[in-house]
Design a protein around this motif. Structure first.
Motif, PDB file in Angstrom:
ATOM      1  N   ARG A   1      19.016  41.169  16.344  1.00  0.00           N
ATOM      2  CA  ARG A   1      18.679  41.762  14.860  1.00  0.00           C
ATOM      3  C   ARG A   1      19.877  42.096  14.499  1.00  0.00           C
ATOM      4  NH1 ARG A   1      14.857  45.710  14.026  1.00  0.00           N
ATOM      5  NH2 ARG A   1      14.886  44.771  11.776  1.00  0.00           N
ATOM      6  N   ARG A   2      20.004  42.007  13.167  1.00  0.00           N
ATOM      7  CA  ARG A   2      21.297  42.482  12.417  1.00  0.00           C
ATOM      8  C   ARG A   2      22.813  41.826  12.882  1.00  0.00           C
ATOM      9  NH1 ARG A   2      18.461  44.026   8.776  1.00  0.00           N
ATOM     10  NH2 ARG A   2      17.266  45.785   8.965  1.00  0.00           N
ATOM     11  N   ALA A   3      22.537  40.868  13.567  1.00  0.00           N
ATOM     12  CA  ALA A   3      23.539  39.725  13.929  1.00  0.00           C
ATOM     13  C   ALA A   3      24.032  39.085  12.590  1.00  0.00           C
ATOM     14  CB  ALA A   3      23.488  38.899  15.289  1.00  0.00           C
ATOM     15  N   ASP A   4      25.339  38.951  12.341  1.00  0.00           N
ATOM     16  CA  ASP A   4      25.851  37.911  11.314  1.00  0.00           C
ATOM     17  C   ASP A   4      25.582  36.681  11.686  1.00  0.00           C
ATOM     18  OD1 ASP A   4      26.915  40.251   9.909  1.00  0.00           O
ATOM     19  OD2 ASP A   4      28.730  40.134  11.084  1.00  0.00           O
ATOM     20  N   VAL A   5      25.185  35.855  10.467  1.00  0.00           N
ATOM     21  CA  VAL A   5      25.158  34.555  10.491  1.00  0.00           C
ATOM     22  C   VAL A   5      26.325  33.675  10.004  1.00  0.00           C
ATOM     23  CG1 VAL A   5      23.482  32.505   9.901  1.00  0.00           C
ATOM     24  CG2 VAL A   5      22.513  34.857  10.466  1.00  0.00           C
ATOM     25  N   PHE A   6      26.733  32.706  10.643  1.00  0.00           N
ATOM     26  CA  PHE A   6      27.806  32.038  10.213  1.00  0.00           C
ATOM     27  C   PHE A   6      27.580  30.492   9.901  1.00  0.00           C
ATOM     28  CE2 PHE A   6      29.457  35.632  12.587  1.00  0.00           C
ATOM     29  CZ  PHE A   6      30.415  36.092  11.865  1.00  0.00           C
ATOM     30  N   ASN A   7      28.306  29.807   9.087  1.00  0.00           N
ATOM     31  CA  ASN A   7      28.105  28.448   9.105  1.00  0.00           C
ATOM     32  C   ASN A   7      29.036  27.766  10.121  1.00  0.00           C
ATOM     33  OD1 ASN A   7      30.707  28.387   7.707  1.00  0.00           O
ATOM     34  ND2 ASN A   7      29.882  28.018   5.992  1.00  0.00           N
TER      35      ASN A   7
ATOM     36  N   LYS B   1      31.836  26.404   9.673  1.00  0.00           N
ATOM     37  CA  LYS B   1      33.270  26.669   9.304  1.00  0.00           C
ATOM     38  C   LYS B   1      33.675  28.287   9.590  1.00  0.00           C
ATOM     39  CE  LYS B   1      32.565  23.707   5.290  1.00  0.00           C
ATOM     40  NZ  LYS B   1      32.586  23.608   3.743  1.00  0.00           N
ATOM     41  N   GLY B   2      32.663  28.889  10.152  1.00  0.00           N
ATOM     42  CA  GLY B   2      33.181  30.106  10.407  1.00  0.00           C
ATOM     43  C   GLY B   2      33.007  31.324   9.423  1.00  0.00           C
ATOM     44  N   GLU B   3      32.213  30.829   8.212  1.00  0.00           N
ATOM     45  CA  GLU B   3      31.883  31.825   7.107  1.00  0.00           C
ATOM     46  C   GLU B   3      30.803  32.396   7.183  1.00  0.00           C
ATOM     47  OE1 GLU B   3      34.032  28.778   3.666  1.00  0.00           O
ATOM     48  OE2 GLU B   3      31.890  28.521   4.062  1.00  0.00           O
ATOM     49  N   LYS B   4      30.848  33.739   7.001  1.00  0.00           N
ATOM     50  CA  LYS B   4      29.518  34.634   7.055  1.00  0.00           C
ATOM     51  C   LYS B   4      28.741  34.250   6.043  1.00  0.00           C
ATOM     52  CE  LYS B   4      27.846  39.301   7.178  1.00  0.00           C
ATOM     53  NZ  LYS B   4      28.101  40.644   7.063  1.00  0.00           N
ATOM     54  N   VAL B   5      27.375  33.874   6.286  1.00  0.00           N
ATOM     55  CA  VAL B   5      26.532  33.477   5.319  1.00  0.00           C
ATOM     56  C   VAL B   5      25.129  34.220   4.982  1.00  0.00           C
ATOM     57  CG1 VAL B   5      27.149  31.331   5.201  1.00  0.00           C
ATOM     58  CG2 VAL B   5      25.331  31.789   6.918  1.00  0.00           C
ATOM     59  N   GLY B   6      25.297  35.324   6.155  1.00  0.00           N
ATOM     60  CA  GLY B   6      24.112  36.228   5.927  1.00  0.00           C
ATOM     61  C   GLY B   6      24.004  36.991   7.530  1.00  0.00           C
TER      62      GLY B   6
ATOM     63  N   LYS C   1      26.404  33.878  19.139  1.00  0.00           N
ATOM     64  CA  LYS C   1      26.833  34.029  17.675  1.00  0.00           C
ATOM     65  C   LYS C   1      25.902  33.012  16.838  1.00  0.00           C
ATOM     66  CE  LYS C   1      30.865  33.011  14.556  1.00  0.00           C
ATOM     67  NZ  LYS C   1      32.279  32.638  14.724  1.00  0.00           N
ATOM     68  N   ALA C   2      25.238  33.630  15.836  1.00  0.00           N
ATOM     69  CA  ALA C   2      24.330  32.641  15.068  1.00  0.00           C
ATOM     70  C   ALA C   2      25.150  31.836  14.272  1.00  0.00           C
ATOM     71  CB  ALA C   2      23.358  33.495  14.313  1.00  0.00           C
ATOM     72  N   VAL C   3      24.806  30.286  14.457  1.00  0.00           N
ATOM     73  CA  VAL C   3      25.394  29.500  13.651  1.00  0.00           C
ATOM     74  C   VAL C   3      24.465  28.585  13.076  1.00  0.00           C
ATOM     75  CG1 VAL C   3      27.189  27.245  13.680  1.00  0.00           C
ATOM     76  CG2 VAL C   3      27.637  29.531  15.096  1.00  0.00           C
ATOM     77  N   LEU C   4      24.659  28.553  11.517  1.00  0.00           N
ATOM     78  CA  LEU C   4      23.720  27.726  11.016  1.00  0.00           C
ATOM     79  C   LEU C   4      24.398  26.516  10.161  1.00  0.00           C
ATOM     80  CD1 LEU C   4      20.491  27.238  10.003  1.00  0.00           C
ATOM     81  CD2 LEU C   4      21.055  28.922   8.288  1.00  0.00           C
TER      82      LEU C   4
END
Length: 139
Positions: free
Chosen positions: A61-67, A69-74, A118-121
């Motif tokens: 919870r509250r972990a950053d989500v990245f695509n 490319k390593g860009e934070k998206v949420g 690390k959350a990667v979407l």
């Protein structure tokens, strides 16, 4: 010299016992007279082995989500569990600053490349997530 050899031998035996002793499942609780023992409580040895390398939901919870490319998206707002016990939805906050303009979206966990450590979407952008229908928690 014999003393050092004996101490080393005892240490080796103790280390072997500790290393060869797998995690033990909790012993099943005692069953009172008239109760059914059909459902054992606790985690089995097999289930314990499945947990190796797992992550705590409270840490996700509250972990950053990245695509990809390593860009934070949420940021992960919450994780929703289906009635059958499976983890099914990650609620992602793609909103504004300090909770202002909060925009929550629901993303099936299967769409993540991985969610921990690390959350990667893949394929996500802040704009594409904001274009999704807003998710609202049930009362």
């Amino acid at each position: 010299m014999k003393f050092i050899t004996a101490v080393a031998g005892v240490a080796t035996v103790l280390a072997g016992l500790l290393l060869c002793n797998p995690l033990q499942a909790q012993s099943p609780p005692a069953v009172a007279a008239g109760e059914s023992s059909a459902t054992a409580l606790g985690v089995s040895v097999a289930e314990t082995q499945l947990l190796v390398g797992s992550y705590r939901a409270s840490r996700l919870r509250r972990a950053d989500v990245f695509n990809e490319k390593g860009e934070k998206v949420g940021r992960v707002d919450d994780l929703l569990i289906a009635p059958d016990g499976s983890l099914s939805i990650a609620v992602i906050d793609v909103g504004g600053f300090l909770g202002l303009g909060k925009h929550l979206v629901a993303i099936p966990v299967r769409q993540f490349k991985h969610i921990a450590p690390k959350a990667v979407l893949p394929g996500a952008s802040r704009e594409s997530l904001k274009a999704l229908p807003k998710f609202e928690y049930a009362a």
